[in-house]
Design an enzyme around this catalytic site. Sequence first.
Site, PDB file in Angstrom:
ATOM      1  N   GLU A  28     -10.607  24.153 -26.746  1.00 34.24           N
ATOM      2  CA  GLU A  28      -9.741  25.078 -25.996  1.00 34.24           C
ATOM      3  C   GLU A  28      -8.941  25.905 -26.992  1.00 34.24           C
ATOM      4  O   GLU A  28      -8.303  25.369 -27.907  1.00 34.24           O
ATOM      5  CB  GLU A  28      -8.784  24.347 -25.037  1.00 34.24           C
ATOM      6  CG  GLU A  28      -8.037  25.400 -24.205  1.00 34.24           C
ATOM      7  CD  GLU A  28      -6.970  24.877 -23.259  1.00 34.24           C
ATOM      8  OE1 GLU A  28      -6.775  23.650 -23.154  1.00 34.24           O
ATOM      9  OE2 GLU A  28      -6.320  25.731 -22.627  1.00 34.24           O
ATOM     10  N   ASP A 103      -3.474  36.495 -24.744  1.00 39.88           N
ATOM     11  CA  ASP A 103      -2.909  37.837 -24.959  1.00 39.88           C
ATOM     12  C   ASP A 103      -2.114  38.367 -23.769  1.00 39.88           C
ATOM     13  O   ASP A 103      -2.470  39.409 -23.188  1.00 39.88           O
ATOM     14  CB  ASP A 103      -4.047  38.823 -25.300  1.00 39.88           C
ATOM     15  CG  ASP A 103      -4.934  38.314 -26.426  1.00 39.88           C
ATOM     16  OD1 ASP A 103      -4.382  37.721 -27.372  1.00 39.88           O
ATOM     17  OD2 ASP A 103      -6.169  38.495 -26.354  1.00 39.88           O
ATOM     18  N   LYS A 107      -2.068  45.119 -24.772  1.00 38.41           N
ATOM     19  CA  LYS A 107      -1.886  46.580 -24.765  1.00 38.41           C
ATOM     20  C   LYS A 107      -2.831  47.143 -25.812  1.00 38.41           C
ATOM     21  O   LYS A 107      -3.232  46.444 -26.729  1.00 38.41           O
ATOM     22  CB  LYS A 107      -0.454  46.958 -25.168  1.00 38.41           C
ATOM     23  CG  LYS A 107       0.611  46.570 -24.179  1.00 38.41           C
ATOM     24  CD  LYS A 107       1.874  47.367 -24.454  1.00 38.41           C
ATOM     25  CE  LYS A 107       3.029  46.865 -23.613  1.00 38.41           C
ATOM     26  NZ  LYS A 107       3.887  45.914 -24.293  1.00 38.41           N
ATOM     27  N   ASP A 139      -5.043  36.898 -15.927  1.00 35.78           N
ATOM     28  CA  ASP A 139      -4.431  37.466 -14.708  1.00 35.78           C
ATOM     29  C   ASP A 139      -4.154  38.958 -14.891  1.00 35.78           C
ATOM     30  O   ASP A 139      -3.430  39.549 -14.104  1.00 35.78           O
ATOM     31  CB  ASP A 139      -3.129  36.720 -14.367  1.00 35.78           C
ATOM     32  CG  ASP A 139      -2.109  36.806 -15.485  1.00 35.78           C
ATOM     33  OD1 ASP A 139      -2.513  37.048 -16.646  1.00 35.78           O
ATOM     34  OD2 ASP A 139      -0.911  36.642 -15.212  1.00 35.78           O
ATOM     35  N   THR A 175      -3.007  26.039 -15.085  1.00 42.15           N
ATOM     36  CA  THR A 175      -2.215  26.071 -16.326  1.00 42.15           C
ATOM     37  C   THR A 175      -0.848  26.696 -16.033  1.00 42.15           C
ATOM     38  O   THR A 175      -0.615  27.219 -14.938  1.00 42.15           O
ATOM     39  CB  THR A 175      -2.918  26.882 -17.431  1.00 42.15           C
ATOM     40  OG1 THR A 175      -2.787  28.271 -17.120  1.00 42.15           O
ATOM     41  CG2 THR A 175      -4.394  26.529 -17.564  1.00 42.15           C
ATOM     42  N   GLU A 178      -1.145  30.338 -15.287  1.00 41.01           N
ATOM     43  CA  GLU A 178      -1.875  30.509 -14.030  1.00 41.01           C
ATOM     44  C   GLU A 178      -0.936  30.248 -12.849  1.00 41.01           C
ATOM     45  O   GLU A 178      -0.896  31.017 -11.884  1.00 41.01           O
ATOM     46  CB  GLU A 178      -3.023  29.489 -14.026  1.00 41.01           C
ATOM     47  CG  GLU A 178      -4.082  29.701 -13.008  1.00 41.01           C
ATOM     48  CD  GLU A 178      -5.287  28.802 -13.351  1.00 41.01           C
ATOM     49  OE1 GLU A 178      -5.194  27.978 -14.281  1.00 41.01           O
ATOM     50  OE2 GLU A 178      -6.306  28.935 -12.680  1.00 41.01           O
TER      51      GLU A 178
END
Length: 323
Positions: A28, A103, A107, A139, A175, A178
């Site tokens: 991970e 991240d 951007k 997301d 998570t 999340e």
Amino acid sequence: MQKLTSIRLPWPTNWAELFGSERPLILEIGFGYGAFLLHLARQNPDAHVIGLEIAAECLRAVEKSIPRNRLTNVIPIHSTAETALHHLFTPASVDQIHINFPDPWFKKRHSHRRLMQRDTLNAMVSRLQLGGRLYLATDIIEYAEMSAELLAETPGLDNTLSTPWANTLPGRVVTKYEGKALREGRPCYYFAYQRNQVPIHIPVQEEFDMPHIAFTSPLSLDEMLAAFESSEHKAGETHISFLYVYRGKNVLLFEVYIKEPTIDQHIAFVLAKRETPNEYTLKLGNLGYPRSTRGVHQAAAILGDWLLGLHPESRILNRSLKE
Ligand SMILES: C[S@@+](CC[C@H](N)C(=O)[O-])C[C@H]1O[C@@H](n2cnc3c(N)ncnc32)[C@H](O)[C@@H]1O
């Protein structure tokens, strides 16, 4: 628990030796506070789970929660994904890679530091074994769109979903990021890809022998010290900054920052007087835990050339550098 960092682990790392047995590896990247990492370890008792994280606070938290949860098949490592993938893992050695909500400050101007980018994704693909899985969750719709394009253009991976991404993935543990996104009513985007047989050749980057230059110069250490000015250099994709020089009794210590595509190092070179008058040796100092990378050799070559160039009567005695 032993604290592990990619700077101190062997390149490549023998995971079977580290864990004490040979099992499939699950990785991970950016585990944060570790809910998902611990979930992976519980769900996969027959695998070894390795977590990579750069935030010291997250590492400390997870280093405590692993023994509290009596888990023995998971280790957190202080490392960037880039360093671990290129230096610690051999090709086709990993069964699953999970990336959750990378991240968050995504951007355009941060693009060079973004996790999902061509070079890093290629390194992930090369480390996955045939049939191995790559999972990504985000997301941020722009991040999902960018990742969908990047993944679709990756010959070594096949999409296991019938759409570029899914909006739910049943059975997933939620998570921290999340949970926040879901509470705030923001949708999440989940990707699931599989490694196919299309080859990709990215060898593990092992360490080189230590750089070493011996030379003669009529100049004294003090004269070399007086000539020093901080400077910046670019050697291929490597950025080298000579920051400062310190004077010891019989040595000069050069403080150097080396930024390579797979690793950043803050190291020192030591210029020492030899017993024979006018003879000097330039070596990598032991400050920190320097690893002898190509960038370190490039920096040694630049520093050696500069020292030799200070006087026309300087001469190389011997030089051990990776050209
Ligand atoms: C937005 S957080 C998500 C944390 C966790 N995965 C979650 O879903 O709650 C992103 C995490 O990735 C870590 N990270 C960022 N860049 C990384 C890199 N290049 N290598 C390893 N970890 C990285 C950050 O320190 C941070 O903990």
